[in-house]
Design a protein around this motif. Structure first.
Motif, PDB file in Angstrom:
ATOM      1  N   ASP A 150      -4.235  -3.257   2.477  1.00 33.86           N
ATOM      2  CA  ASP A 150      -4.682  -1.915   2.871  1.00 33.86           C
ATOM      3  C   ASP A 150      -6.203  -1.790   2.907  1.00 33.86           C
ATOM      4  N   ASP A 157      -1.829  -3.810   6.728  1.00 27.75           N
ATOM      5  CA  ASP A 157      -2.703  -2.671   7.031  1.00 27.75           C
ATOM      6  C   ASP A 157      -4.168  -3.107   7.080  1.00 27.75           C
ATOM      7  N   ASN A 206       2.537  -1.793   8.391  1.00 30.34           N
ATOM      8  CA  ASN A 206       2.907  -0.898   9.495  1.00 30.34           C
ATOM      9  C   ASN A 206       1.757  -0.679  10.479  1.00 30.34           C
ATOM     10  N   HIS A 207       0.528  -0.580   9.991  1.00 27.89           N
ATOM     11  CA  HIS A 207      -0.602  -0.346  10.894  1.00 27.89           C
ATOM     12  C   HIS A 207      -0.883  -1.539  11.810  1.00 27.89           C
ATOM     13  N   HIS A 209       4.824  -5.609   2.585  1.00 28.82           N
ATOM     14  CA  HIS A 209       3.818  -4.554   2.684  1.00 28.82           C
ATOM     15  C   HIS A 209       4.355  -3.231   2.114  1.00 28.82           C
ATOM     16  N   HIS A 250       0.674  -0.593   0.818  1.00 23.01           N
ATOM     17  CA  HIS A 250       1.119   0.564   1.588  1.00 23.01           C
ATOM     18  C   HIS A 250       0.786   1.918   0.975  1.00 23.01           C
TER      19      HIS A 250
HETATM   20 FE   LIG Z   1       1.047   0.756   5.178  1.00 22.24          FE
END
Ligand SMILES: [Fe+2]
Ligand SMILES: [Fe+2]
Length: 437
Positions: free
Chosen positions: A167, A195, A232-233, A328, A374
């Motif tokens: 992140d 991320d 996810n990013h 993640h 995350h």
């Molecule tokens: Fe995330």
């Protein structure tokens, strides 16, 4: 072409490749002679400024190591590797590709193969600028090289030592405190647990900025290989599925044909610790309108489930004293009713689909630890009577959170996990794990 001229032509090509210059036979056709003259007349000056930033070691394995770097003009790329700092008897590799080695005007990726596990190597990367003085005939400049750096390959005899960051979200100054810290600590391998961008990735150049020339982080992976595990990013933006042009996928030989699409999952040893990488994907279900109808994360998770089961059939994973899995999005429900990533409202706090599919496999194999990201907040959840594994979430970007470097090292017969708050320069947690029975 007459046969005699043809022979002379072929001889000229052989000489060209051997010494980089051409001496033409008198039997050559006039047009070909003119082409050779033009080719030879072009003197390419040493391409100062061709290399942009430092090499980024990546996708480590017991017998191979990837490296990528940025350039400023059309070039081909090289890596030389040796078992000594003087680079005696070095082996040279070119950018991947058959029959044509890859050439590019911005990113060069080279894979060093045939390496020995758990072994220290020295290497240097370089590039030659390419010109085309005659049609498609390509003429390279001299090679300009980065400085010599080193790495240690993964394997059962590698150091039982690794790190995890997550992140970072393109907050490069904050990230620099992590990358400085792991280099100070001599961490031999870093998992970058998702991320990496903060907004959409719509062009390959965005990846170049995040991975190859991140501001304030020059040389962050020149001596420390990066294992990328997406968050996810990392799936957002029109260039998201071109990541492999900058951060190399794993070699196809690392998995079966059934799993050929799973080119980011990893399972290998760092000394006594087996590291397993699982990709939790997006934080919204496939039927969410944000995905435009073309995401396939549920079948992706199913495919990884079969892959995960099989990893524990490999002796080096089955017999590892410690197993750490990386995801993640967390696998533990962080509070009752926390968003499981299966609804159309908001986004996942934890990933129930993955927890249901992978959690029991991890427990059946007595995995001790899952490292996640995350939520951007450091958190420790102990193992339970029904779950063999603890979960530790790393800290990430945010006004009320702090960024962590999670360091794992086997000391005194235990796996010791130290959680560094790299913003404050303190250690905020220490967790110890016994070997698997
Ligand atoms: Fe995330
Ligand atoms: Fe994040």
């Amino acid at each position: 072409m007459k046969e005699t001229n043809r022979r002379t032509f072929l001889k000229g090509v052989a000489t060209l490749s051997a010494i980089g210059a051409v001496k033409c036979g008198s039997a050559m056709m006039k047009s070909e002679q003119a082409a050779y003259d033009k080719y030879n007349a072009l003197k390419i000056p040493r391409p100062e400024g061709l290399l942009d930033g430092e090499p980024v070691l990546q996708t480590p394995a017991p017998d191979s190591m990837g490296v990528a770097f940025a350039v400023t003009a059309l070039a081909n790329g090289f890596a030389e590797v040796a078992d000594n700092p003087e680079m005696k008897n070095a082996t040279r590799f070119m950018a991947e590709g058959l029959p044509l080695a890859d050439i590019d005007d911005r990113v060069l990726c080279v894979r060093m193969t045939g390496l020995k596990p758990g072994t220290k190597y020295w290497y240097r990367t370089g590039a030659a600028k390419l010109e085309h003085p005659v049609g498609y005939w390509t003429k390279p400049s001299e090679i300009v090289w980065h400085a010599i750096h080193s790495f240690t390959t993964a394997g059962e005899n590698a150091p039982s030592h690794f790190g995890m960051m997550c992140d970072t979200h393109a907050q490069f100054e904050q990230m620099a405190r992590i990358t400085k810290k792991y280099r100070e600590l001599g961490v031999p391998l870093m998992v970058w647990n998702g991320d990496i961008p903060n907004s959409l990735t719509n062009a390959r150049e965005d990846f170049v900025k995040h991975y190859l020339v991140p501001p304030h982080n020059e040389g962050y992976a020149a001596d420390t290989p990066i294992v990328l595990n997406r968050g996810n990013h990392d799936f957002r933006g029109t260039a998201a599925n071109r990541l492999g042009e900058v951060m190399m996928p794993r070699l196809p030989t690392e998995r079966s044909m059934r799993d050929i699409a799973l080119d980011r999952n990893f399972a290998f040893r760092m000394g006594e610790v087996a590291l397993i990488g699982l990709d939790t994907g997006e934080d919204k279900p496939d039927h969410h309108p944000a995905n435009g109808g073309f995401s396939r994360f549920t079948p992706y998770r199913v495919a990884q489930t079969a892959w995960l089961k099989d990893q524990f059939k490999r002796p080096e994973i089955a017999n590892a004293p410690y197993v750490v899995a990386f995801v993640h999005i967390p696998l533990v429900e962080l509070w009752p009713g926390a968003n499981p990533g299966t609804t159309l409202e908001d986004y996942a706090t934890w990933q129930k689909e993955c927890a249901d599919m992978w959690g029991p496999i991890l427990t059946a194999n007595k995995v001790q630890l899952v490292l996640a990201g995350h939520t951007h907040r450091y958190r420790y959840d102990a193992a339970t009577d029904t779950r063999s594994w603890a979960e530790i979430i790393g800290g990430g970007r945010g006004a009320k959170t702090f960024q962590t470097l999670i360091e794992g090292k086997v000391e005194g017969g235990e796996l010791v996990i130290r959680v560094h708050n790299t913003d404050a320069g303190t250690i905020v947690g220490e967790h110890r794990f016994k070997p698997r029975a």
